[in-house]
Write an enzyme that holds these catalytic residues in place. Structure first.
Site, PDB file in Angstrom:
ATOM      1  N   ARG A 258       5.668  -4.711   5.110  1.00 23.65           N
ATOM      2  CA  ARG A 258       4.610  -4.079   5.900  1.00 23.65           C
ATOM      3  C   ARG A 258       3.806  -5.198   6.564  1.00 23.65           C
ATOM      4  O   ARG A 258       3.074  -5.911   5.897  1.00 23.65           O
ATOM      5  CB  ARG A 258       3.725  -3.226   4.975  1.00 23.65           C
ATOM      6  CG  ARG A 258       2.349  -2.953   5.515  1.00 23.65           C
ATOM      7  CD  ARG A 258       1.629  -1.877   4.775  1.00 23.65           C
ATOM      8  NE  ARG A 258       1.327  -2.127   3.375  1.00 23.65           N
ATOM      9  CZ  ARG A 258       0.402  -2.972   2.922  1.00 23.65           C
ATOM     10  NH1 ARG A 258      -0.282  -3.720   3.756  1.00 23.65           N
ATOM     11  NH2 ARG A 258       0.168  -3.085   1.629  1.00 23.65           N
ATOM     12  N   HIS A 262      -2.268  -1.597   4.726  1.00 23.52           N
ATOM     13  CA  HIS A 262      -1.783  -0.385   4.051  1.00 23.52           C
ATOM     14  C   HIS A 262      -2.187   0.858   4.854  1.00 23.52           C
ATOM     15  O   HIS A 262      -1.370   1.692   5.200  1.00 23.52           O
ATOM     16  CB  HIS A 262      -2.346  -0.330   2.630  1.00 23.52           C
ATOM     17  CG  HIS A 262      -2.121   0.987   1.965  1.00 23.52           C
ATOM     18  ND1 HIS A 262      -0.896   1.381   1.507  1.00 23.52           N
ATOM     19  CD2 HIS A 262      -2.967   2.020   1.725  1.00 23.52           C
ATOM     20  CE1 HIS A 262      -0.984   2.597   0.991  1.00 23.52           C
ATOM     21  NE2 HIS A 262      -2.231   3.010   1.127  1.00 23.52           N
ATOM     22  N   TYR A 271      -5.427  -9.932  -0.394  1.00 22.05           N
ATOM     23  CA  TYR A 271      -4.436 -10.037  -1.472  1.00 22.05           C
ATOM     24  C   TYR A 271      -3.121 -10.693  -1.057  1.00 22.05           C
ATOM     25  O   TYR A 271      -2.191 -10.737  -1.840  1.00 22.05           O
ATOM     26  CB  TYR A 271      -4.165  -8.649  -2.095  1.00 22.05           C
ATOM     27  CG  TYR A 271      -3.745  -7.573  -1.100  1.00 22.05           C
ATOM     28  CD1 TYR A 271      -2.420  -7.473  -0.683  1.00 22.05           C
ATOM     29  CD2 TYR A 271      -4.674  -6.681  -0.573  1.00 22.05           C
ATOM     30  CE1 TYR A 271      -2.029  -6.497   0.227  1.00 22.05           C
ATOM     31  CE2 TYR A 271      -4.300  -5.704   0.340  1.00 22.05           C
ATOM     32  CZ  TYR A 271      -2.980  -5.609   0.737  1.00 22.05           C
ATOM     33  OH  TYR A 271      -2.594  -4.649   1.635  1.00 22.05           O
TER      34      TYR A 271
HETATM   35  C1  LIG Z   1      -0.192  10.163  -7.287  1.00 22.18           C
HETATM   36  C2  LIG Z   1      -0.997   9.222  -6.425  1.00 22.18           C
HETATM   37  N1  LIG Z   1      -1.642   8.191  -7.006  1.00 22.18           N
HETATM   38  C3  LIG Z   1      -2.351   7.327  -6.247  1.00 22.18           C
HETATM   39  C4  LIG Z   1      -2.445   7.502  -4.898  1.00 22.18           C
HETATM   40  C5  LIG Z   1      -3.253   6.518  -4.031  1.00 22.18           C
HETATM   41  N2  LIG Z   1      -2.311   5.750  -3.206  1.00 22.18           N
HETATM   42  C6  LIG Z   1      -2.132   6.038  -1.906  1.00 22.18           C
HETATM   43  S1  LIG Z   1      -0.984   5.061  -1.184  1.00 22.18           S
HETATM   44  C7  LIG Z   1      -0.708   4.217  -2.636  1.00 22.18           C
HETATM   45  C8  LIG Z   1       0.287   3.092  -2.689  1.00 22.18           C
HETATM   46  C9  LIG Z   1       1.665   3.530  -2.361  1.00 22.18           C
HETATM   47  O1  LIG Z   1       2.510   2.424  -2.333  1.00 22.18           O
HETATM   48  P1  LIG Z   1       4.039   2.556  -2.031  1.00 22.18           P
HETATM   49  O2  LIG Z   1       4.636   3.679  -2.800  1.00 22.18           O
HETATM   50  O3  LIG Z   1       4.644   1.219  -2.203  1.00 22.18           O
HETATM   51  O4  LIG Z   1       4.094   2.995  -0.488  1.00 22.18           O
HETATM   52  P2  LIG Z   1       3.481   2.256   0.788  1.00 22.18           P
HETATM   53  O5  LIG Z   1       2.048   2.705   0.920  1.00 22.18           O
HETATM   54  O6  LIG Z   1       3.604   0.798   0.582  1.00 22.18           O
HETATM   55  O7  LIG Z   1       4.294   2.750   1.919  1.00 22.18           O
HETATM   56  C10 LIG Z   1      -1.529   4.714  -3.643  1.00 22.18           C
HETATM   57  C11 LIG Z   1      -1.541   4.198  -5.016  1.00 22.18           C
HETATM   58  C12 LIG Z   1      -1.795   8.612  -4.328  1.00 22.18           C
HETATM   59  N3  LIG Z   1      -1.793   8.843  -3.024  1.00 22.18           N
HETATM   60  N4  LIG Z   1      -1.052   9.437  -5.116  1.00 22.18           N
END
Ligand SMILES: Cc1ncc(C[n+]2csc(CCOP(=O)(O)OP(=O)(O)O)c2C)c(N)n1
Length: 360
Positions: A258, A262, A271
């Site tokens: 990415r 985020h 970070y």
């Molecule tokens: C069940 C849940 N826990 C926490 C969150 C908060 N949250 C939103 S995005 C994220 C990180 C997701 O990371 P990843 O799966 O690697 O996907 P990326 O955002 O990098 O595409 C989190 C923890 C959420 N949306 N859903």
């Protein structure tokens, strides 16, 4: 079989094209015309323009929030290009290139990030589930959709996306297990973009790769250079064909990055180091595909600059439409969450209506 050559235990990453756009394995280049590769490249470019425009608009306070895709376009467009018309796409929230490839209008996507519920309503012939922010929850639904295709005797395959962070959630393991047990025609694509907000891939799991989680579920898997459009297409196509033949699910780890934040609420400089981002800029999927197409004589710098300008303008036009008509209504949250409003929501909705009457 690519999954045998590049399976989880082979500890190799499947690549067709290197970072400069040169072909490493001519015999593995999928059977597609230059025109088809160009079409996919244009979708990658469109995705990037839409991303850039959304970021600008959000910074101007005009877009609610936004999750950028920059750097991940090949993982998204390459995988979606391997799907057939009737196949289902089950998204997380960072697959814009795949959505556009499947015929979702940018207007819908901008509506969604503008906070309008109608952004989740796709035309009937677009087989895509709504965007899913609760991490990994969509994977269970994907297996259900795939099992339904099996039960109905239909040959459609479901392609589901998740991030690297999502692989730590129980739903991920449950979905893989279920898919294996029920031989569901589903392809899981992990977009490993190295971060789950601020949590790096190294802190996510002690496992050496994410794709090795396929071994525990007893299903095939493959680690793919996610910035290589051709490799993503080839790996997904093979997995989809296997599923369509009735041979069950596959897990694909798209190794990517990415390049942006985020979401628009995140500051990645807190970070990760700039040098790291710079090394990944060299691996940019758009840059390498552009070099390939120019090398083939089917594209030029001039055409590229012109098309970017067109896509930028188009994205702004689309957003202006959204801004003019797509104002978010709080009542939509109550109305569109469930088909029929459950009693607890009904109660809250009535309270909200009463509040409106009082303040008016
Ligand atoms: C069940 C849940 N826990 C926490 C969150 C908060 N949250 C939103 S995005 C994220 C990180 C997701 O990371 P990843 O799966 O690697 O996907 P990326 O955002 O990098 O595409 C989190 C923890 C959420 N949306 N859903």
């Amino acid at each position: 079989m690519l999954t045998e050559q590049y399976g989880p235990l082979q500890k190799k990453m499947f690549q067709i094209m290197d970072e400069t756009g040169a072909i490493l394995s001519p015999d593995l280049v999928p059977d597609r015309s230059e025109e088809e590769w160009l079409q996919s490249y244009k979708l990658m470019l469109k995705t990037r323009s839409a991303d850039n425009k959304a970021l600008q608009l959000q910074r101007q306070g005009r877009m609610l929030t936004y999750a950028p895709n920059t750097g991940q376009e090949a993982a998204q467009v390459g995988s979606a290009a391997a799907m057939e018309k009737g196949d289902w796409l089950v998204p997380a929230f960072r697959e814009l290139g795949a959505w556009l490839s499947r015929g979702v209008d940018l207007e819908r996507v901008y509506l969604y990030w503008y906070g309008n519920e109608l952004g989740s309503q796709f035309p009937e012939d677009v087989r895509m589930l709504p965007i899913s922010v609760p991490i990994a929850s969509q994977l269970q639904h994907a297996v259900g959709v795939a099992m339904a295709s099996n039960i109905k005797g239909e040959s459609d395959v479901t392609v589901a996306y998740v991030g690297d962070g999502g692989t730590s959630i129980g739903d991920f393991s449950e979905a893989l297990n279920f898919a294996g047990v029920f031989n569901a025609p589903v392809v899981f694509i992990i977009q490993n973009n190295q971060y789950a907000i601020s949590v790096s891939r190294q802190k996510q799991t002690k496992a050496e790769t994410l794709v090795q989680k396929a071994v525990a579920a007893g299903i095939p898997g493959i680690l793919v250079d996610g910035n290589d459009l051709m490799a993503m297409y080839a790996a997904t196509k093979e997995a989809i064909e296997r599923a369509r033949r009735g041979e069950g699910p596959t897990l694909i780890e798209a190794y990517t990055y990415r390049l942006g934040a985020h979401t628009t609420s995140d500051d990645p400089t807190k970070y990760r180091e700039d040098e790291e981002v710079e090394t990944w800029r060299d691996k940019d999927p758009v840059k390498r595909m552009k070099a390939y197409l120019i090398g083939k004589g089917v594209w030029s710098e001039e055409e590229d600059a012109k098309l970017i300008e067109e896509y930028d303008e188009e994205a702004l036009e689309v957003f202006r439409k959204v801004e003019a008509s797509g104002e978010t209504k709080l009542e939509d949250i109550f109305k569109y969450h469930f088909r029929e409003m459950p009693p607890h929501l009904q109660e809250q909705y009535e309270e909200y209506v009463q509040y409106l009457e009082e303040v008016e």
